[in-house]
Every structure is written in structure tokens, then in C-alpha cells.
Design an enzyme around this catalytic site. Structure first.
Site, PDB file in Angstrom:
ATOM      1  CB  CYS A  19      90.896 101.745 107.157  1.00  0.00           C
ATOM      2  SG  CYS A  19      92.378 102.624 108.019  1.00  0.00           S
ATOM      3  CG  HIS A  36      90.784 103.502 103.189  1.00  0.00           C
ATOM      4  ND1 HIS A  36      90.320 104.622 103.963  1.00  0.00           N
ATOM      5  CD2 HIS A  36      92.050 103.041 103.662  1.00  0.00           C
ATOM      6  CE1 HIS A  36      91.367 104.724 104.967  1.00  0.00           C
ATOM      7  NE2 HIS A  36      92.500 103.921 104.701  1.00  0.00           N
ATOM      8  CG  ASN A  64      94.118 106.796 106.247  1.00  0.00           C
ATOM      9  OD1 ASN A  64      92.986 106.504 106.658  1.00  0.00           O
ATOM     10  ND2 ASN A  64      95.049 105.743 106.268  1.00  0.00           N
TER      11      ASN A  64
END
Ligand code: UT7
Length: 330
Positions: A123, A257, A287
Site C-alpha cells: 500500500c 492511503h 482500499n
């Protein structure tokens, strides 16, 4: 790779000259997920802020989404593939183990010069990729870089595991970074990157070409990741501010993020960043791992929030753990 001829390479700055993004057509709402997973819209919204995610169909591979995002970023910059001599694709869901997805995107865009490679920091991949591209550009090793975050996490989640499968979505985002000697105070100002492999068990994929010979499925101890994300990740943010001689008060936009609304808001509160400066897209995208920041950047730039001269912080944490933050003067 073409070298930029300059007598003072230290004067070069990596300036964002274009952004783009791409989302699969298929939108899956929380309500739709309840038909295949033992969950509820109320639980997902309350625990994560996610309301929907985009899920790729079989034809929408990571390179397909990445190519669309990259093309949109090139159009936005008024450039073509001929202008690009570096392609970095941050991804943990490459089309194949090799060749690099970046080379597939490079080929699809008709780019035949320069280097193309993937970067794997889960990520945090886009933050790592921006920092890497910045090194190429500010040392004169490349002139213009396409920095892409592209993912199809729907392919690696365990659709039987309700604690993870409801969290993720697919998509891609891209920026064009250009080396400029006349950028003034614009450009990538600094980055702070960290990794600590002792945390492997908290977020990993239980397969791979060198171990099981399979792709594997995503495994996560959500509570542990949550705790680390809120508790530890602020070190890179503080370091980036210190490097740039700036504070949270100087920030125009915080583009973290997009994993969980609660993590984002708790981090911002801890750093003294007002909620109205947060760019939040987790509600619509879920996500999307390395794609989440460039997707959010593209949304906020196209809707007019991010303007030239604005100070933008990007920040992420993911598997490894790897985490990082970068400050960009737009
Ligand atoms: O991008 C990489 C970084 N990843 C992250 O940042 C993710 C970090 N972690 C998180 O975002 C959160 O930990 C989660 C959203 C994954 C989970 O939220 P939580 O508040 O930590 O919930 P929990 O894991 O403590 O679970 C609470 C309850 C459990 O039931 P019991 O044991 O209290 O009876 C779970 O079984 O919620 C249950 N649960 C669910 N219920 C309905 C877990 N998943 C679901 C679900 N639907 N999908």
C-alpha cells in the site's frame, strides 16, 4: 536511459504536470456484498467508511487499468509516450510474475525508450515510487516519469474471509513528473520511507512464485495493522515536515492511503491536520492499495481542490510493514 544535460543537476525539481486515473466499470455496493458475504452495510460503514468499491472484470488486468490511468495523465499533461523516459508501476498484483507490469504499460503506450519497472511496497508503493522517480529526475537520469499505482486486489482477497474481502477494491492512478530547473519552490520537496520486515505476519499473502508456486491469498490481522497505522506511521510525516522545514499548518491537502476512514481521521487529529484538509475517497473506492493515493490525487485535482502552489502531503502504510510520506508543492 537518456541523461538530462545540465551543469547543475541539484537545481532540478520533479514537478507534477499531469494526473489521471481509471476505475473498473463494475461498482459493488456494501448491500451487494451482503449477498455473498456475512456482513452488513452498517458494519462496513461504521468500521471503515467504505460504501462501495470498483471490481475489475476478467479483461481489466492491472496493466489495463494502469495503462488507462497513465494515458489520462499524459493527456492531462499535454504529452505523449514519446515524452516519457521512465515508467514506474507500484503494484502488488502484477498481471504476471514477470515481465514487470510497467513494461506492459510502456508497450501499450508505445513508449520504446527509457526504463520501466515495477515497485513493490504494497500500500505504500506509490509513495516509494514517487520518491524513486524523484531520484531519477533530480539527478538527471530521466527527464519525464510516469508514476503509476495500479491494483486488482479483488484477485488476491479471500472471498470467504469477511474480515478482509469487504475492504478492498480495484483501480489505478498515475502522475507525470517532469524534471525542471525553473520550478521555483514547486515539485517533490522530500520523502521519508521506512520498512520493518518483522511485521510480516500481520499483513501478507500466503503464497508466491518462490515459495508455494501459487498466487496465494491476502491475510491480515486488521486490529494489529490498525494499531500500527495510527500509532507509528506519524514518524515519517514528522520527518518529512522536518526535512522541508514546514509544519502541518503549512499544508493545503493531506492525501493519505485510503484504507479506513477511522485510521485517516485519527492520524490527522494526531498531527493537528484539520479534517477539511483531508482528501477522502475510501467511501467510493475502498482500499485500492498502491492505487489509492494517485486515485485520490486525481479526484482532488480535477474537482479543483488541489491548485498549483498548494502543499500536498501523501502518506501510506502497508504490508511489510513499509510506510512513507512525501511532501509535494503542486
Ligand atoms: O491497506 C493496508 C493497511 N490495512 C489497513 O489499514 C486495515 C487496518 N485495519 C482495519 O481497518 C480494521 O481493523 C478493520 C476494518 C479490518 C476491522 O475493524 P475493527 O474495528 O478492528 O474490527 P475487529 O477486527 O476488532 O472486529 C470486530 C468484530 C468482530 O466480531 P467479535 O469478535 O467482536 O464478535 C468481527 O468478527 O466485527 C466482526 N467482523 C465483521 N462483522 C461484519 C469482522 N469483519 C466483519 C464484517 N462484517 N465484514
Amino acid at each position: 536511459m537518456s541523461a538530462l544535460r545540465t551543469d547543475s543537476p541539484q537545481a532540478l525539481r520533479s514537478v507534477v504536470v499531469g494526473t489521471g486515473s481509471s476505475l473498473p466499470a463494475q461498482v459493488v455496493t456494501n448491500a451487494a456484498l451482503t449477498e455473498r458475504v456475512d456482513t452488513s452495510d452498517a458494519w462496513i460503514v461504521q468500521r471503515t467508511g467504505i460504501r462501495q468499491r470498483h471490481i475489475a472484470d476478467a479483461s481489466e488486468t492491472t496493466s489495463v487499468l494502469g495503462t488507462r490511468a497513465a494515458r489520462a495523465a499524459l493527456d492531462d499533461a499535454g504529452l505523449t509516450g514519446d515524452d516519457i523516459d521512465l515508467v514506474i508501476c507500484a503494484t502488488s498484483t502484477p498481471d504476471h510474475t514477470f515481465p514487470a507490469t510497467a513494461t506492459q504499460i510502456q508497450a501499450a503506450l508505445g513508449i520504446h525508450q527509457g526504463a520501466a519497472f515495477d515497485l513493490q511496497a504494497v500500500c505504500a508503493g506509490f509513495v516509494f515510487a514517487v520518491s524513486t522517480a524523484d531520484k531519477f529526475l533530480t539527478t538527471g537520469s530521466a527527464r519525464r516519469a510516469l508514476v503509476i499505482g495500479a491494483e486488482t486486489f479483488s484477485r488476491i482477497v479471500d472471498w470467504e474471509d469477511r474480515t478482509t474481502c469487504v475492504l478492498f477494491g480495484d483501480g489505478a492512478g498515475a502522475v507525470v513528473l517532469e524534471a525542471r530547473a525553473d520550478a521555483g519552490d514547486r515539485g517533490v520537496l522530500c520523502a521519508s520511507l521506512r520498512s520493518d520486515g518483522r511485521h510480516r505476519e500481520k499483513l501478507y499473502v500466503d503464497g508466491g512464485p518462490g515459495s508455494t508456486g501459487t498466487t496465494g491469498r491476502l491475510r491480515m490481522e486488521g486490529r494489529e495493522v490498525f494499531r500500527f497505522a495510527v500509532g507509528q506511521v506519524t514518524d515519517v510525516i514528522a520527518d518529512a515536515f522536518a526535512q522541508a522545514g514546514l509544519t502541518a499548518d503549512d499544508l493545503d491537502w493531506f492525501v493519505p492511503h485510503q484504507a479506513n476512514r477511522r485510521i485517516i481521521e485519527a492520524s490527522a487529529d494526531k498531527l493537528g491536520i484539520p479534517r477539511e484538509k483531508i482528501v477522502l475517497t475510501v467511501d467510493r473506492h475502498g482500499n485500492t492499495s498502491a492505487a489509492s493515493i494517485p486515485l485520490a490525487l486525481d479526484v482532488a485535482r480535477r474537482d479543483g481542490r488541489i491548485q498549483p502552489g498548494h502543499l500536498v502531503m501523501i502518506e501510506a502504510i502497508g504490508g511489510g510493514f513499509s510506510w512513507g510520506a512525501a511532501l509535494i508543492r503542486w
